[in-house]
Design an enzyme around this catalytic site. Structure first.
Site, PDB file in Angstrom:
ATOM      1  N   LEU A  24     105.805 -28.331  55.284  1.00 15.67           N
ATOM      2  CA  LEU A  24     106.331 -28.389  56.944  1.00 15.67           C
ATOM      3  C   LEU A  24     107.523 -28.741  56.911  1.00 15.67           C
ATOM      4  O   LEU A  24     108.134 -29.609  56.076  1.00 15.67           O
ATOM      5  CB  LEU A  24     105.197 -29.376  57.500  1.00 15.67           C
ATOM      6  CG  LEU A  24     103.742 -28.936  57.716  1.00 15.67           C
ATOM      7  CD1 LEU A  24     102.955 -30.294  58.128  1.00 15.67           C
ATOM      8  CD2 LEU A  24     103.544 -27.903  58.247  1.00 15.67           C
ATOM      9  N   GLU A  31     100.592 -36.488  64.350  1.00 19.65           N
ATOM     10  CA  GLU A  31     100.387 -35.283  64.747  1.00 19.65           C
ATOM     11  C   GLU A  31      99.355 -34.468  63.687  1.00 19.65           C
ATOM     12  O   GLU A  31      98.516 -33.846  64.124  1.00 19.65           O
ATOM     13  CB  GLU A  31     101.847 -34.347  64.580  1.00 19.65           C
ATOM     14  CG  GLU A  31     101.635 -33.202  65.553  1.00 19.65           C
ATOM     15  CD  GLU A  31     100.688 -32.050  65.030  1.00 19.65           C
ATOM     16  OE1 GLU A  31     100.305 -31.264  65.711  1.00 19.65           O
ATOM     17  OE2 GLU A  31     100.957 -31.745  63.857  1.00 19.65           O
TER      18      GLU A  31
END
Ligand code: NAP
Length: 186
Positions: A24, A31
């Site tokens: 990521l 999140e």
């Protein structure tokens, strides 16, 4: 048409980037907790949800979190036999999204189906007749990315809200983001 509904869940930044170098582009703990909550929670405690992912997303999960716990992990690949030999017991390896839907349909202990990436698997899910909703975390920043979320057809998908998803701006590590939900309307 099968009754299995597909939910997509992704986090994307302003340029719709979702990944870089197999990882990521950001670290956002809350999140990630939202992703875990949404994909894990079931109404019927005797059931589990399925998470459907591409082989590269499977490879991107850090060993200590792999397979994603309390969910049935389904990995899509064109090399089913080879990947089946490599995954731990309980992980299902299939050759496409229709095979995943068929599997879910046949296993009544599965409550919901979540498509969790990456790019081409989101596209397959989004274009599928069974697609219902897209849970998209919209991060208000641009990150260098090499993997992107496909365009959402705004005639086909409309913003909705749900009681269990906060609508207000989220801020973490001074990065702002919103939890959005798009529902297919036609
Ligand atoms: N931000 C987010 O929400 C999010 C979510 C998920 C992933 N990511 C990021 O995205 C990146 C990984 O995504 P990616 O787009 O590169 O790869 P991916 O979609 O996860 O995996 C691609 C692989 O899936 C298999 N595949 C693709 N289409 C298929 C089809 N039609 N039928 C059967 N198998 C098929 C192939 O596996 P084989 O090569 O084995 O045949 C292909 O190489 C990483 O950087 C990850 O961190 C971000």
């Amino acid at each position: 048409m099968s009754k299995v509904k597909l939910n997509l869940i992704a986090a994307a930044c302003e340029n719709m980037g979702i990944g870089i170098n197999g990882d990521l582009p950001w670290r956002l703990k809350n999140e990630m907790a939202y992703f875990t909550r949404m994909t894990t929670n079931v109404q019927d405690k005797n059931k589990v949800n399925a998470v459907i992912m591409g082989r590269r997303t499977w490879d991107s999960i850090p060993p200590k979190y792999s397979p994603l716990q309390d969910r049935l992990n389904i990995v899509l690949t064109r090399k089913v036999e080879a990947i089946r030999e490599k995954v731990p017991e309980g992980v299902i390896v299939l050759s496409g999204i229709d095979e995943a839907i068929e599997y879910i349909e046949e296993h009544k202990n599965i409550e919901s189906a979540w498509v969790i990436g990456g790019s081409s698997i989101y596209k397959l899910g989004m274009d599928h007749a069974n697609c219902d909703k897209i849970y998209l975390t919209e991060i208000q920043k641009t990150y260098e990315s090499d993997t992107f979320f496909p365009d959402i057809d705004k005639d086909k998908f409309k913003l909705i809200t749900e009681d269990n998803v906060p609508t207000e701006r989220q801020t973490e590590n001074r990065i702002d983001y919103f939890f959005r939900i798009y529902k297919k309307v036609c």
